[in-house]
Design a protein around this motif. Structure first.
Motif, PDB file in Angstrom:
ATOM      1  N   PRO A 175       0.809  -1.211   0.000  1.00 60.31           N
ATOM      2  CA  PRO A 175       0.000   0.000   0.000  1.00 60.31           C
ATOM      3  C   PRO A 175       0.848   1.270   0.000  1.00 60.31           C
ATOM      4  O   PRO A 175       2.039   1.231   0.304  1.00 60.31           O
ATOM      5  N   SER A 176       0.191   2.370  -0.337  1.00 59.47           N
ATOM      6  CA  SER A 176       0.828   3.680  -0.252  1.00 59.47           C
ATOM      7  C   SER A 176       0.375   4.366   1.028  1.00 59.47           C
ATOM      8  O   SER A 176      -0.525   3.885   1.729  1.00 59.47           O
ATOM      9  N   ASP A 177       1.001   5.502   1.341  1.00 63.55           N
ATOM     10  CA  ASP A 177       0.587   6.262   2.514  1.00 63.55           C
ATOM     11  C   ASP A 177      -0.889   6.661   2.380  1.00 63.55           C
ATOM     12  O   ASP A 177      -1.326   7.094   1.315  1.00 63.55           O
ATOM     13  N   VAL A 178      -1.624   6.528   3.471  1.00 59.14           N
ATOM     14  CA  VAL A 178      -3.042   6.880   3.464  1.00 59.14           C
ATOM     15  C   VAL A 178      -3.206   8.339   3.880  1.00 59.14           C
ATOM     16  O   VAL A 178      -2.601   8.785   4.853  1.00 59.14           O
ATOM     17  N   HIS A 179      -4.014   9.072   3.147  1.00 55.66           N
ATOM     18  CA  HIS A 179      -4.246  10.473   3.469  1.00 55.66           C
ATOM     19  C   HIS A 179      -4.940  10.588   4.825  1.00 55.66           C
ATOM     20  O   HIS A 179      -5.837   9.792   5.141  1.00 55.66           O
ATOM     21  N   THR A 216     -10.074  -7.248  -1.238  1.00 60.72           N
ATOM     22  CA  THR A 216      -8.891  -6.594  -1.793  1.00 60.72           C
ATOM     23  C   THR A 216      -8.958  -6.566  -3.313  1.00 60.72           C
ATOM     24  O   THR A 216      -9.894  -7.087  -3.918  1.00 60.72           O
ATOM     25  N   GLY A 217      -7.941  -5.984  -3.931  1.00 61.74           N
ATOM     26  CA  GLY A 217      -7.898  -5.918  -5.384  1.00 61.74           C
ATOM     27  C   GLY A 217      -8.002  -7.276  -6.047  1.00 61.74           C
ATOM     28  O   GLY A 217      -8.571  -7.409  -7.136  1.00 61.74           O
ATOM     29  N   GLN A 246      -5.554   0.560  -2.557  1.00 61.98           N
ATOM     30  CA  GLN A 246      -4.401   0.847  -1.707  1.00 61.98           C
ATOM     31  C   GLN A 246      -3.192   1.378  -2.466  1.00 61.98           C
ATOM     32  O   GLN A 246      -2.135   1.576  -1.873  1.00 61.98           O
ATOM     33  N   LYS A 247      -3.348   1.622  -3.744  1.00 65.10           N
ATOM     34  CA  LYS A 247      -2.212   2.091  -4.540  1.00 65.10           C
ATOM     35  C   LYS A 247      -2.372   3.583  -4.852  1.00 65.10           C
ATOM     36  O   LYS A 247      -2.150   4.424  -3.995  1.00 65.10           O
ATOM     37  N   CYS A 248      -2.761   3.931  -6.060  1.00 64.94           N
ATOM     38  CA  CYS A 248      -2.825   5.357  -6.404  1.00 64.94           C
ATOM     39  C   CYS A 248      -3.987   6.084  -5.736  1.00 64.94           C
ATOM     40  O   CYS A 248      -4.010   7.315  -5.717  1.00 64.94           O
ATOM     41  N   LEU A 249      -4.944   5.350  -5.177  1.00 64.38           N
ATOM     42  CA  LEU A 249      -6.038   5.987  -4.445  1.00 64.38           C
ATOM     43  C   LEU A 249      -5.702   6.222  -2.984  1.00 64.38           C
ATOM     44  O   LEU A 249      -6.428   6.936  -2.281  1.00 64.38           O
ATOM     45  N   SER A 250      -4.629   5.602  -2.489  1.00 67.26           N
ATOM     46  CA  SER A 250      -4.155   5.810  -1.109  1.00 67.26           C
ATOM     47  C   SER A 250      -5.243   5.562  -0.069  1.00 67.26           C
ATOM     48  O   SER A 250      -5.503   6.386   0.805  1.00 67.26           O
ATOM     49  N   CYS A 251      -5.867   4.415  -0.177  1.00 66.35           N
ATOM     50  CA  CYS A 251      -6.923   4.003   0.746  1.00 66.35           C
ATOM     51  C   CYS A 251      -6.597   2.589   1.224  1.00 66.35           C
ATOM     52  O   CYS A 251      -6.089   1.781   0.449  1.00 66.35           O
ATOM     53  N   PRO A 252      -6.850   2.261   2.484  1.00 69.13           N
ATOM     54  CA  PRO A 252      -6.586   0.889   2.926  1.00 69.13           C
ATOM     55  C   PRO A 252      -7.361  -0.129   2.089  1.00 69.13           C
ATOM     56  O   PRO A 252      -8.467   0.153   1.610  1.00 69.13           O
ATOM     57  N   PRO A 253      -6.797  -1.323   1.889  1.00 74.68           N
ATOM     58  CA  PRO A 253      -7.500  -2.347   1.117  1.00 74.68           C
ATOM     59  C   PRO A 253      -8.771  -2.805   1.828  1.00 74.68           C
ATOM     60  O   PRO A 253      -8.870  -2.739   3.046  1.00 74.68           O
ATOM     61  N   THR A 261     -16.849   0.538   6.918  1.00 75.06           N
ATOM     62  CA  THR A 261     -15.756   1.469   7.189  1.00 75.06           C
ATOM     63  C   THR A 261     -14.833   1.603   5.982  1.00 75.06           C
ATOM     64  O   THR A 261     -14.342   2.693   5.678  1.00 75.06           O
ATOM     65  N   ASN A 262     -14.598   0.510   5.265  1.00 78.69           N
ATOM     66  CA  ASN A 262     -13.770   0.582   4.064  1.00 78.69           C
ATOM     67  C   ASN A 262     -14.437   1.406   2.972  1.00 78.69           C
ATOM     68  O   ASN A 262     -13.769   2.128   2.219  1.00 78.69           O
ATOM     69  N   VAL A 263     -15.751   1.312   2.883  1.00 75.10           N
ATOM     70  CA  VAL A 263     -16.466   2.122   1.901  1.00 75.10           C
ATOM     71  C   VAL A 263     -16.395   3.601   2.277  1.00 75.10           C
ATOM     72  O   VAL A 263     -16.216   4.466   1.410  1.00 75.10           O
ATOM     73  N   TYR A 264     -16.490   3.908   3.583  1.00 71.96           N
ATOM     74  CA  TYR A 264     -16.265   5.286   4.025  1.00 71.96           C
ATOM     75  C   TYR A 264     -14.904   5.779   3.539  1.00 71.96           C
ATOM     76  O   TYR A 264     -14.762   6.895   3.028  1.00 71.96           O
ATOM     77  N   GLY A 265     -13.880   4.959   3.773  1.00 71.29           N
ATOM     78  CA  GLY A 265     -12.526   5.357   3.394  1.00 71.29           C
ATOM     79  C   GLY A 265     -12.384   5.558   1.901  1.00 71.29           C
ATOM     80  O   GLY A 265     -11.762   6.524   1.442  1.00 71.29           O
TER      81      GLY A 265
END
Length: 392
Positions: free
Chosen positions: A21-25, A72-73, A200-207, A256-260
């Protein structure tokens, strides 16, 4: 059994510059800490509508059937392949990276027959080779990887590939896991029938809630299958009851993932999708310039360089695993090594979403240069940093 004595959760504060993953905003993390509602609550129904609209904007599509898959993806990948592939179908997949191989595995589990279009690891598919494979095998479905995470290659000439497939009446499935929200992707304009991604990649959101879109042509095939999809959980003919007009219960969505994901996509819309593509190219371009000026070699040609995932050749005499471990232990910076044919041969350095910021690039270049100097690699760290600063 004794009662476990588990301390408070305190993860290390890493800078995530690997393949995901990338850093999450921070705004995404904040959204995920808000109160839970039920998955059929009227408020959550509104959230579902908003997420679907935001996904359409990000995919650049008007497809009605555009949803976040609960998982996940890889769940979105299996939903795409497992629903569109019927038993007995012939599916053309690429050989030029790790995730083409994963496509093949999923096709076989769905009861399809796999045929391959060949290209070396580290190179894109050649439209002429795709045309030849269609002429020989006449596949029902064609899958390709738009941004191959294992090699750092961005597939050019996508409209040429989709034109070839449609001229043979085949459906096209695109893996956009490392491209959605980071590099140019136009699902409708490029005539892609099905595209899946990960958050979790270019969108910077947890999987946990993964983008998927299908056009009417693809969904017609899904809904007219003679045999049910082999996964009940990922059966799109059942999921349409929940994500379609009825909003009928199928499973409990990862609320919660949909919120994110909603907040991550809101950030995309605020920045503007084309501005976001340009930011990734600009910041990753600074990274690439710095790496090359330091004396390192990119794995992919400039013609198909993937800004969101930079594959860098490991210098001779250097142990990739040692470098990766030292970066994590001493600098709290995560990168990754190669997969499959490129194991031990490349570093995979992500520049995605919230991680795609100049300060991260400069920190990474300085740390990587220092570790490579410790390993006696022939690198010029000051030259790399100066070039990156100038480019950024």
């Amino acid at each position: 059994m004794n009662r476990p004595d588990v301390t408070e959760l305190v993860p290390p504060d890493r800078t995530l510059m690997g393949p995901g993953p990338s850093d999450v905003h921070p705004r995404v993390l904040k959204a995920m800490s808000t109160p839970l509602v039920g998955h059929l609550d009227p408020y959550f129904i509104e959230i579902m509508d908003e997420v679907q609209d935001l996904l359409r904007y990000t995919f650049r599509t008007d497809n009605q059937w555009t949803i976040p898959v609960s998982g996940t993806g890889s769940a979105a990948m299996e939903a795409a392949i497992g629903n569109v592939t019927e038993p007995g179908d012939t599916v053309l997949v690429p050989t030029n990276g790790y995730f083409g191989g994963r496509m093949a595995s999923m096709v076989r589990r769905a009861g399809g027959s796999v045929v391959e279009v060949d290209a070396p690891w580290g190179e894109p598919l050649d439209p002429a080779a795709v045309e030849a494979a269609f002429a020989e095998h006449q596949p029902d479905v064609f899958g390709f990887v738009h941004a191959e995470t294992s090699t750092g290659v961005l597939q050019p000439e996508v409209p040429q590939l989709t034109d070839i497939a449609h001229s043979h009446d085949a459906l096209v499935i695109a893996d956009t896991v490392t491209s959605l929200g980071g590099v140019e992707l136009r699902v409708d304009e490029w005539d892609v029938d099905v595209a899946y991604s990960g958050p979790q990649k270019c969108l910077s959101c947890p999987p946990g809630a993964s983008p998927l879109t299908l056009n009417d042509r693809a969904m017609d095939k899904v809904l007219s299958r003679e045999e049910d999809a082999r996964s009940w959980y990922l059966d799109l003919s059942l999921l349409q009851g929940y994500w379609g007009d009825d909003r009928a219960y199928h499973h409990t969505a990862p609320i919660t993932n949909v919120y994110g994901l909603r907040e991550a996509l809101r950030l995309v819309a605020e920045e503007g999708i084309e501005n976001r593509w340009a930011r990734h190219r600009r910041v990753a371009g600074g990274l690439k310039t710095g790496l090359q000026s330091m004396g390192l070699e990119m794995n992919a040609s400039d013609d198909y360089w993937l800004p969101s995932l930079n594959a860098v050749r490991v210098p001779g005499g250097v142990d990739a695993g040692d470098v990766i471990s030292q970066l994590l232990a001493e600098y709290d910076i995560e990168i990754a090594g190669g997969l499959g044919d490129l194991a031990g041969e490349i570093f995979r350095i992500g520049c995605m979403g919230h991680s795609a910021r100049p300060k991260n690039v400069i920190a990474l270049l300085g740390a990587l240069g220092s570790v490579l100097e410790d390993a006696d690699a022939d690198v010029d760290v000051p030259a790399g940093l100066a070039a990156a600063n100038s480019a950024l």
